[in-house]
Design a protein around this motif. Structure first.
Motif, PDB file in Angstrom:
ATOM      1  N   GLU A  41       0.838  -1.188   0.000  1.00  0.00           N
ATOM      2  CA  GLU A  41       0.000   0.000   0.000  1.00  0.00           C
ATOM      3  C   GLU A  41       0.876   1.242   0.000  1.00  0.00           C
ATOM      4  OE1 GLU A  41      -1.295   1.017   4.455  1.00  0.00           O
ATOM      5  OE2 GLU A  41      -2.172  -0.832   3.687  1.00  0.00           O
ATOM      6  N   ARG A  70      -6.146  -6.749  -7.369  1.00  0.00           N
ATOM      7  CA  ARG A  70      -7.251  -5.963  -6.836  1.00  0.00           C
ATOM      8  C   ARG A  70      -6.645  -4.670  -6.312  1.00  0.00           C
ATOM      9  NH1 ARG A  70     -12.210  -8.239  -3.917  1.00  0.00           N
ATOM     10  NH2 ARG A  70     -12.665  -8.370  -6.108  1.00  0.00           N
ATOM     11  N   VAL A  71      -7.220  -3.542  -6.732  1.00  0.00           N
ATOM     12  CA  VAL A  71      -6.739  -2.224  -6.336  1.00  0.00           C
ATOM     13  C   VAL A  71      -7.867  -1.519  -5.589  1.00  0.00           C
ATOM     14  CG1 VAL A  71      -5.810  -0.029  -7.163  1.00  0.00           C
ATOM     15  CG2 VAL A  71      -5.284  -2.137  -8.383  1.00  0.00           C
ATOM     16  N   GLU A  72      -7.532  -0.963  -4.414  1.00  0.00           N
ATOM     17  CA  GLU A  72      -8.518  -0.245  -3.604  1.00  0.00           C
ATOM     18  C   GLU A  72      -7.981   1.143  -3.284  1.00  0.00           C
ATOM     19  OE1 GLU A  72      -9.215  -2.553  -0.100  1.00  0.00           O
ATOM     20  OE2 GLU A  72     -10.286  -4.125  -1.202  1.00  0.00           O
ATOM     21  N   GLU A  74      -8.879   4.622  -0.814  1.00  0.00           N
ATOM     22  CA  GLU A  74      -9.693   5.244   0.220  1.00  0.00           C
ATOM     23  C   GLU A  74      -9.119   6.608   0.560  1.00  0.00           C
ATOM     24  OE1 GLU A  74      -8.175   3.622   4.453  1.00  0.00           O
ATOM     25  OE2 GLU A  74      -9.265   2.142   3.247  1.00  0.00           O
ATOM     26  N   TRP A  79     -13.830   4.511   2.113  1.00  0.00           N
ATOM     27  CA  TRP A  79     -13.590   3.722   0.914  1.00  0.00           C
ATOM     28  C   TRP A  79     -14.174   4.448  -0.295  1.00  0.00           C
ATOM     29  CZ3 TRP A  79     -17.333   1.298  -2.163  1.00  0.00           C
ATOM     30  CH2 TRP A  79     -16.834   0.433  -3.114  1.00  0.00           C
ATOM     31  N   TRP A  81     -13.288   3.322  -4.004  1.00  0.00           N
ATOM     32  CA  TRP A  81     -13.559   2.334  -5.040  1.00  0.00           C
ATOM     33  C   TRP A  81     -12.608   1.161  -4.940  1.00  0.00           C
ATOM     34  CZ3 TRP A  81      -9.147   1.923  -7.808  1.00  0.00           C
ATOM     35  CH2 TRP A  81      -8.402   3.060  -8.079  1.00  0.00           C
ATOM     36  N   THR A  82     -13.037   0.070  -5.584  1.00  0.00           N
ATOM     37  CA  THR A  82     -12.230  -1.139  -5.734  1.00  0.00           C
ATOM     38  C   THR A  82     -12.306  -1.553  -7.197  1.00  0.00           C
ATOM     39  OG1 THR A  82     -12.727  -1.880  -3.503  1.00  0.00           O
ATOM     40  CG2 THR A  82     -11.971  -3.548  -5.042  1.00  0.00           C
ATOM     41  N   ARG A  83     -11.164  -1.899  -7.775  1.00  0.00           N
ATOM     42  CA  ARG A  83     -11.120  -2.360  -9.171  1.00  0.00           C
ATOM     43  C   ARG A  83     -10.300  -3.632  -9.251  1.00  0.00           C
ATOM     44  NH1 ARG A  83     -14.239   1.186  -9.142  1.00  0.00           N
ATOM     45  NH2 ARG A  83     -14.328   3.062 -10.377  1.00  0.00           N
ATOM     46  N   ASP A  84     -10.769  -4.550 -10.076  1.00  0.00           N
ATOM     47  CA  ASP A  84     -10.006  -5.756 -10.385  1.00  0.00           C
ATOM     48  C   ASP A  84      -9.316  -5.540 -11.724  1.00  0.00           C
ATOM     49  OD1 ASP A  84     -10.691  -7.240  -8.119  1.00  0.00           O
ATOM     50  OD2 ASP A  84     -12.614  -7.798  -8.999  1.00  0.00           O
ATOM     51  N   GLU A 101      -7.869   3.436 -13.141  1.00  0.00           N
ATOM     52  CA  GLU A 101      -8.909   4.440 -12.918  1.00  0.00           C
ATOM     53  C   GLU A 101      -8.331   5.816 -13.194  1.00  0.00           C
ATOM     54  OE1 GLU A 101     -12.750   5.750 -11.748  1.00  0.00           O
ATOM     55  OE2 GLU A 101     -12.048   3.711 -12.057  1.00  0.00           O
ATOM     56  N   LYS A 114      -4.246   0.536  -1.953  1.00  0.00           N
ATOM     57  CA  LYS A 114      -3.833  -0.823  -1.607  1.00  0.00           C
ATOM     58  C   LYS A 114      -3.860  -1.680  -2.854  1.00  0.00           C
ATOM     59  CE  LYS A 114      -5.632  -2.761   1.945  1.00  0.00           C
ATOM     60  NZ  LYS A 114      -6.575  -3.268   2.959  1.00  0.00           N
TER      61      LYS A 114
END
Length: 164
Positions: A41, A70-72, A74, A79, A81-84, A101, A114
């Protein structure tokens, strides 16, 4: 008499415009503010003046089997967003970067990014993978590529007709 020379420069201009604009928007545009390896992270500060922001994943060499990421993101504990990210999304032209993104910063604050492997077992086998955050990354406009393509194709075809 001057038509072939002019058409040559139109064709060359279209080629240089396409290559130069691609390099400007994807390679040289923007400033790196944070990066982290996967899994890992990074914590960094952003404010609205830094927009637009692009998060990119670099999945490493393509010669070996690669796993998804997986990318998060915050902001100050909230939080966003989360993207695969899958290896198939890689451009593969100049690097293995995947644009995860692109967004505008609404509120200033401390952001935490992260990156983790798609599965718990994949982290041990993952080749070099990293996530980078760029600020001031220009958004490519399709109209520039259309203009460059028209200059390139039109100039080249016209040059062939004139020289034939």
């Amino acid at each position: 008499m001057f038509a072939p020379i002019i058409l040559f420069f139109v064709t060359l201009g279209g080629f240089l415009l396409a290559v130069g604009y691609f390099a400007y928007t994807n390679i040289f545009g923007g400033r790196l503010v944070a990066k982290c390896r996967v899994p890992g992270e990074a914590v960094f500060d952003l404010d609205p003046r830094m927009s637009p922001v692009e998060v990119s994943a670099y999945l490493g060499p393509g010669g070996r089997v690669r796993q998804g990421l997986r990318v998060e993101l915050e902001r100050e504990g909230t939080w966003l967003w989360t993207r695969d990210v899958l290896p198939e999304e890689s451009r593969g032209l100049l690097d293995d970067a995947v644009s995860v993104e692109r967004f505008r910063v609404d509120l200033p604050g401390r952001y935490r990014l992260k990156g983790m492997s798609g599965s718990s077992a994949a982290g041990r086998n993952m080749p070099v993978a990293a996530i980078h955050v760029y600020v001031g990354r220009p958004q490519p406009h399709a109209s520039v590529y259309v203009l460059a393509g028209l200059m390139l194709a039109g100039g080249f075809v016209s040059l062939l007709v004139v020289l034939a």
